[in-house]
Design a protein around this motif. Structure first.
Motif, PDB file in Angstrom:
ATOM      1  N   GLY A   1       0.857  -1.188   0.000  1.00 29.10           N
ATOM      2  CA  GLY A   1       0.000   0.000   0.000  1.00 29.10           C
ATOM      3  C   GLY A   1       0.883   1.225   0.000  1.00 29.10           C
ATOM      4  O   GLY A   1       2.074   1.143  -0.257  1.00 29.10           O
ATOM      5  N   LYS A   2       0.267   2.359   0.302  1.00 31.70           N
ATOM      6  CA  LYS A   2       1.033   3.596   0.318  1.00 31.70           C
ATOM      7  C   LYS A   2       1.620   3.848   1.706  1.00 31.70           C
ATOM      8  O   LYS A   2       1.021   3.500   2.722  1.00 31.70           O
ATOM      9  N   ILE A   3       2.767   4.526   1.709  1.00 30.60           N
ATOM     10  CA  ILE A   3       3.317   5.070   2.945  1.00 30.60           C
ATOM     11  C   ILE A   3       3.170   6.589   2.875  1.00 30.60           C
ATOM     12  O   ILE A   3       3.633   7.203   1.909  1.00 30.60           O
ATOM     13  N   ALA A   4       2.507   7.187   3.879  1.00 28.57           N
ATOM     14  CA  ALA A   4       2.429   8.649   3.915  1.00 28.57           C
ATOM     15  C   ALA A   4       3.615   9.188   4.706  1.00 28.57           C
ATOM     16  O   ALA A   4       3.948   8.667   5.771  1.00 28.57           O
TER      17      ALA A   4
ATOM     18  N   GLU B   1      10.998   4.695  -0.951  1.00 27.75           N
ATOM     19  CA  GLU B   1      10.855   4.428  -2.388  1.00 27.75           C
ATOM     20  C   GLU B   1      11.841   3.381  -2.865  1.00 27.75           C
ATOM     21  O   GLU B   1      11.492   2.441  -3.570  1.00 27.75           O
ATOM     22  N   VAL B   2      13.111   3.534  -2.455  1.00 29.88           N
ATOM     23  CA  VAL B   2      14.120   2.589  -2.935  1.00 29.88           C
ATOM     24  C   VAL B   2      13.877   1.184  -2.364  1.00 29.88           C
ATOM     25  O   VAL B   2      14.403   0.204  -2.875  1.00 29.88           O
ATOM     26  N   MET B   3      13.069   1.108  -1.302  1.00 32.84           N
ATOM     27  CA  MET B   3      12.708  -0.190  -0.746  1.00 32.84           C
ATOM     28  C   MET B   3      11.390  -0.702  -1.334  1.00 32.84           C
ATOM     29  O   MET B   3      10.817  -1.668  -0.825  1.00 32.84           O
ATOM     30  N   GLY B   4      10.915  -0.048  -2.390  1.00 36.50           N
ATOM     31  CA  GLY B   4       9.796  -0.616  -3.113  1.00 36.50           C
ATOM     32  C   GLY B   4       8.423  -0.117  -2.730  1.00 36.50           C
ATOM     33  O   GLY B   4       7.434  -0.841  -2.878  1.00 36.50           O
ATOM     34  N   ASN B   5       8.335   1.118  -2.253  1.00 35.50           N
ATOM     35  CA  ASN B   5       7.043   1.629  -1.809  1.00 35.50           C
ATOM     36  C   ASN B   5       6.624   2.873  -2.576  1.00 35.50           C
ATOM     37  O   ASN B   5       7.456   3.658  -3.009  1.00 35.50           O
ATOM     38  N   GLU B   6       5.331   3.049  -2.690  1.00 37.39           N
ATOM     39  CA  GLU B   6       4.778   4.289  -3.189  1.00 37.39           C
ATOM     40  C   GLU B   6       4.595   5.225  -1.991  1.00 37.39           C
ATOM     41  O   GLU B   6       4.067   4.809  -0.956  1.00 37.39           O
TER      42      GLU B   6
ATOM     43  N   ALA C   1      -3.189   5.612   3.604  1.00 34.78           N
ATOM     44  CA  ALA C   1      -1.876   5.026   3.883  1.00 34.78           C
ATOM     45  C   ALA C   1      -1.978   3.792   4.767  1.00 34.78           C
ATOM     46  O   ALA C   1      -2.846   3.711   5.635  1.00 34.78           O
ATOM     47  N   ARG C   2      -1.080   2.848   4.538  1.00 34.73           N
ATOM     48  CA  ARG C   2      -0.990   1.658   5.401  1.00 34.73           C
ATOM     49  C   ARG C   2      -0.065   1.912   6.588  1.00 34.73           C
ATOM     50  O   ARG C   2      -0.113   1.202   7.589  1.00 34.73           O
ATOM     51  N   VAL C   3       0.835   2.850   6.430  1.00 37.18           N
ATOM     52  CA  VAL C   3       1.753   3.260   7.499  1.00 37.18           C
ATOM     53  C   VAL C   3       1.958   4.752   7.314  1.00 37.18           C
ATOM     54  O   VAL C   3       1.984   5.223   6.179  1.00 37.18           O
ATOM     55  N   VAL C   4       2.154   5.477   8.423  1.00 33.55           N
ATOM     56  CA  VAL C   4       2.393   6.903   8.339  1.00 33.55           C
ATOM     57  C   VAL C   4       3.688   7.256   9.066  1.00 33.55           C
ATOM     58  O   VAL C   4       3.921   6.790  10.188  1.00 33.55           O
ATOM     59  N   ILE C   5       4.529   8.045   8.393  1.00 30.50           N
ATOM     60  CA  ILE C   5       5.734   8.590   9.015  1.00 30.50           C
ATOM     61  C   ILE C   5       5.468  10.067   9.268  1.00 30.50           C
ATOM     62  O   ILE C   5       5.008  10.767   8.371  1.00 30.50           O
TER      63      ILE C   5
ATOM     64  N   SER D   1      -5.829   4.881  11.932  1.00 32.91           N
ATOM     65  CA  SER D   1      -5.817   3.691  12.782  1.00 32.91           C
ATOM     66  C   SER D   1      -4.722   2.726  12.347  1.00 32.91           C
ATOM     67  O   SER D   1      -4.809   1.530  12.588  1.00 32.91           O
ATOM     68  N   VAL D   2      -3.710   3.265  11.705  1.00 33.61           N
ATOM     69  CA  VAL D   2      -2.570   2.432  11.291  1.00 33.61           C
ATOM     70  C   VAL D   2      -1.337   2.860  12.097  1.00 33.61           C
ATOM     71  O   VAL D   2      -1.362   3.880  12.774  1.00 33.61           O
ATOM     72  N   PRO D   3      -0.232   2.097  12.018  1.00 32.40           N
ATOM     73  CA  PRO D   3       0.963   2.477  12.782  1.00 32.40           C
ATOM     74  C   PRO D   3       1.533   3.808  12.311  1.00 32.40           C
ATOM     75  O   PRO D   3       1.592   4.078  11.112  1.00 32.40           O
TER      76      PRO D   3
END
Lengths: 199, 199, 199, 199, 199, 199, 199, 199
Positions: free
Chosen positions: H70-73, H93-98, H123-127, H145-147
């Motif tokens: 999924g996406k990472i925000a 991104e370099v680890m394969g994420n949008e 997003a599936r994960v948020v930074i 409600s995601v990590p």
């Protein structure tokens, strides 16, 4: 309210660009913490810029309506604290206030401070900037019955720990009318004092 | 010089035993930081004990020769600092000094302090006890031209961090005649003041 | 009393101007924490300037009346602490005292310190400068019965935290005759020692 | 090697159970930081328990073979540091060493320490326990040419910050032969000293 | 024992002068924390100088008698810790020891460390240098039964606080055979390890 | 998601009342940090309460649907860390996960940890609880390629500063797959691990 | 202005005596930080005492003239912060202000806070009490254009370090209209807010 | 997984050499914390290098398979935090994420953040990267409600203490789904987010 650009860490070009854009639509703009190089470029490229080299503030003060209902006193303990006091003053002025500057009245020479008590008494809000032991806001706080905004400065050495000693001192003030902002945050003090003086 | 027993952490029986031994050969003995229970037992078992419950000091003052050449002023900021000021006073007295106690003259009421300036001016050494922001020694330091010994007290809460704020403030004093002892160390201040007053 | 200019953070031109003004009316003037460039300019523009490059002190010592009643010993632990010790010595001298300098007597070579005990015993006040663990004031404090002023220095690395370790050590000294000033504050120690030595 | 039970925070019943199990298969067992209640129960239920109330150590010392090749000196600064010194001594003994205890030789009375120099000189390893300013390891380190293990103790008040002042002092020791363990960790010092003394 | 010059903060000329004087009477001399400029001058003016640019050590190793009775292992966690490990190694060698260097065995790649267990097992003393979380000494401590000297390094950023995180970690090691020296103090670790290895 | 009541500082009556209200509408409720007295009352007044005395957790686990897609491993370093590990496990279970508990695998006994590597390898998320030096997450982080949530515990004494040493260690972990929660926050770790395991 | 008695550390008898004396001459008296036992005695001996058990405040509110020109909003993040919010409210009321209490609007449930925006918008000054991360004042500061007084509370555990985390957060607020008082200092916030609201 | 080179403190030549070796055998390589000079040399000598000057990251992104489900925000509070956010994004991104970048949504302008809630919800994960008071992760944590992985940045001055204020704030977050990495550790956040997004 003026628009404000926090200069620290930005490039001169970036600051000029933001200022240009804001000046197109706002009356007043304030740039804080400009380096000398940044200031030189801003002054060269934008008309009306007033540069304050001690504090690094740059002011575009087009709308000079007084919105403050009384005076704001800006007090500082030693000559090294003037950079922070100047930032507070420049901010308060551009936000529409008359400022009474009372400099170099550190607590170890209490009679100089007492000699300023009449000027202090005329203020609706007082800003006090002090480094080292940060004792001045407590003494001033006891001399007036209006809100006092204390600004710890990073002036000092050794166990001043870059302003920590003054900060802790001010947070523990025995005068009940004292609140505190971040170390060297003259802008914040000027801003809040202006909000209070509008009331 | 009196013999001194640091009571903190010792058992009452142990303190009585040491005191008994010292009293057999010395004129004066001072016990500091006695708990109420310890004090009760010392007073019950040893004659001549003067107990000072605010500071926890117990004094056996047999040799009352004045060795101090002038007065020592013991100044404190608030009523909560009196326990430390009392320890300083009891120490200075048992070491042969006349003490001028000036209490409750915190910097937020600067006129109370100024009203004491004549009494301050008569001292050869000044001890200043203050908690919270620890600003008092700087103001007193500017009012006198004799050595000032600053004692930070653990009075305060929150960002006083058990006396750390006052300690840092005093170490950064803008008055050049201020030196500092450990937090709550009234004894040490009284001791050094006595050494100075003998000179 | 000499007039004192704290050089740190001031411009060379500003310092020269203040010094000139003070010299017009005072016998003695002391500049502390001068940078080499500032010192060069002061020495070039003002007669009688003595420059002490290790500590950055500059002294104008015109009135050489001795007001101190005895000697002040200035002790330091290692060669790196000499800059602070020099500031203390220059201050004490310009304030009218004879100074006994006892350098490089760190506690890890206790016999060097013990070999100085006679010189120490002749002092009316002792200043002790030490960085790293700051242990020297406690040992010296036990060797003399006069006031000891401890100056923590920022000498050290890692867990010395720029003098914090030495400062805390000195505040916790087990010798009762020790008081403490700010990290690297040789001036303050020399000043208070002079006040004491006048008594 | 003895088996070791760290008593802090465990229930008395749990400690008895672990000790019983270990005693079934080991020669020597050491319990550290036992509370009085825990100690009472251990002594009541298990034979051969030696209880050391000052440090809270409990020792089962069945195999008394000496594995240490020389003496370990355990030095402490003040009487309040004895609890930590005792833990170090009990540990070193149960690990097969002869211990030379040198107590109450704080640096403010340097002659008491110097009077112990011959006893110190006979040790293959030295453990030094000190609170407050933690200066003793540096002085001892300069007097011997063997490894010194410094144990900061939590003895002190105010700016000792529960042993932090002593810890920082020891880490910054100007004596090159000093290493440090955690605050109050007499056990660790005794353990490492034993490992060294076996070599 | 070699003579040691702590280079930090000294001038190149001063270091050359001290080294010259010491070399006239000593077999071995060690200079630590030399800057590149200082090293260039030392190497140019004094024969036999070995310069170690990673750590800034300079060694004059004339007397090469082995006084250590076994090997000293010097272990480090990452390549950035090598500067400290090198200082420890150079010190241990010039003090007469054979050193086994085991680099780049950080705990996040535990199998690299385990692959070194035989080399570790041959050491009589182990020095472990690590920055960041400082976990390596605890793991190594559990793998050997000899004394481990832990050296926190200032490698890291953010919440490493210049080595404080590693220092605290090492002081709290759950391995009982670990003692600690100051942050980046490779010299001290090499020195104490050498004292131990002579026993 | 269960409803969660943070018990610390609440009265038993208040907790019972909140729990009652939540149980009327939710399947699962979790109370954390209950005191024994609070737990006794909750268990007496509300059916289905499972009380975990080591951690002080109380669980109402009515809806036992597994929402986690794999196992969560909960690892702890020493027996004193089990209270925090238990809070994490109870939380993860009530949020629908299967938990693999791996206790007492501190880094000073690395072979015990390595013996658990297969169990670790089966987890989709790993929680690691450790006090003292807090080294375990780094080692575990290197052994697995899934997210590791590190929980510093307040286990330790002296320079552990109530968990600060472990916290700083974990924040500086050299393993890239480690994130950190507050000291003793087993609940937070269990909560985030559950969110991850649902993905 | 009411007279204020800071109850912390005073005896119940002392507080009653001061209150009695003040009540003889003042309209309003406020006692802060009373223990339950102190409150019981004050209520028993003095008429008109209103006791607020959550915050420990006791109020004698005889003169109820409104001197505030608008409303003061007192906002708090969680139920545990209510004790501090109550102290602020009681203070502001006894100083002649109407207070709008907005509780339990922590930032992790931002919609609850947003739902209060109209009530916030009616305030002339806003007090915000929050523990843990202390984020609430920044969000509130962005929602209003009046002065915000932030009160960090000691609510939290672990790395909250008794309110330090919240205090630092508030001092670094990105909202320019925020000033800060000491940890748990609800009284100070209420006092300054009242001074502002009089203007 | 890409290979990663931590550039801080390494020489440009060393970094080129490592990168060359890794590129010979790996698809993707990431260099973090490159200085401009280092970047210039890497770009000149190695083909395919993408340089990100704001964060100092350099990326060799040859294998562009999407492994994230999924996406990472990646959210940041102010423009000064973008350097850290960029490091997180480049890593993810370099680890394969949008990656969905949501910049400049600080809490003092809550409506800008709320306007992003739909993008956040995908997003599936948020930074979340934030300096100063570090409040943003708590607000974001309550909106999803995601990590949430919180990255304190060193943006700020005075009492931000180089990111400490933000770090403590995030560790004390009142949102249960927040975990924290080291100050300025955008890489670590991107790495862990990628591990989670693969699940």
């Amino acid at each position: 309210m003026p628009e404000v650009i926090f200069g620290l860490g930005k490039s001169a070009g970036h600051v000029v660009a933001i200022a240009e854009r804001l000046l197109a639509r706002e009356g007043n703009v304030l740039i804080t913490r400009a380096t000398p190089a940044m200031a030189e470029r801003v002054v060269a490229e934008l008309p009306d810029a007033e540069y304050f080299p001690v504090s690094g503030a740059i002011r575009f003060w087009r709308n000079r309506v007084k919105t403050g209902k009384g005076k704001i006193a800006v007090v500082c303990a030693g000559t090294s604290d003037i950079s922070v006091a100047e930032e507070a003053q420049v901010t308060a002025e551009v936000m529409g206030n008359e400022v009474e500057a009372i400099h170099d009245v550190g607590v170890a020479g209490i009679h100089r401070l007492l000699a300023s008590s009449e000027r202090l008494a005329q203020a609706r809000v007082v800003i006090v900037c002090a480094g080292m032991e940060g004792a001045l806001p407590s003494v001033v706080g006891g001399m007036v019955s209006v809100p006092v905004i204390a600004v710890p400065t990073s002036v000092g050495y050794g166990a001043s720990f870059h302003g920590l000693a003054a900060l802790l001192g001010m947070l523990n003030s025995c005068a009940s009318n004292v609140t505190v902002v971040n170390i060297d945050n003259g802008f914040g003090a000027g801003y809040v004092a202006s909000l209070i003086n509008r009331l």
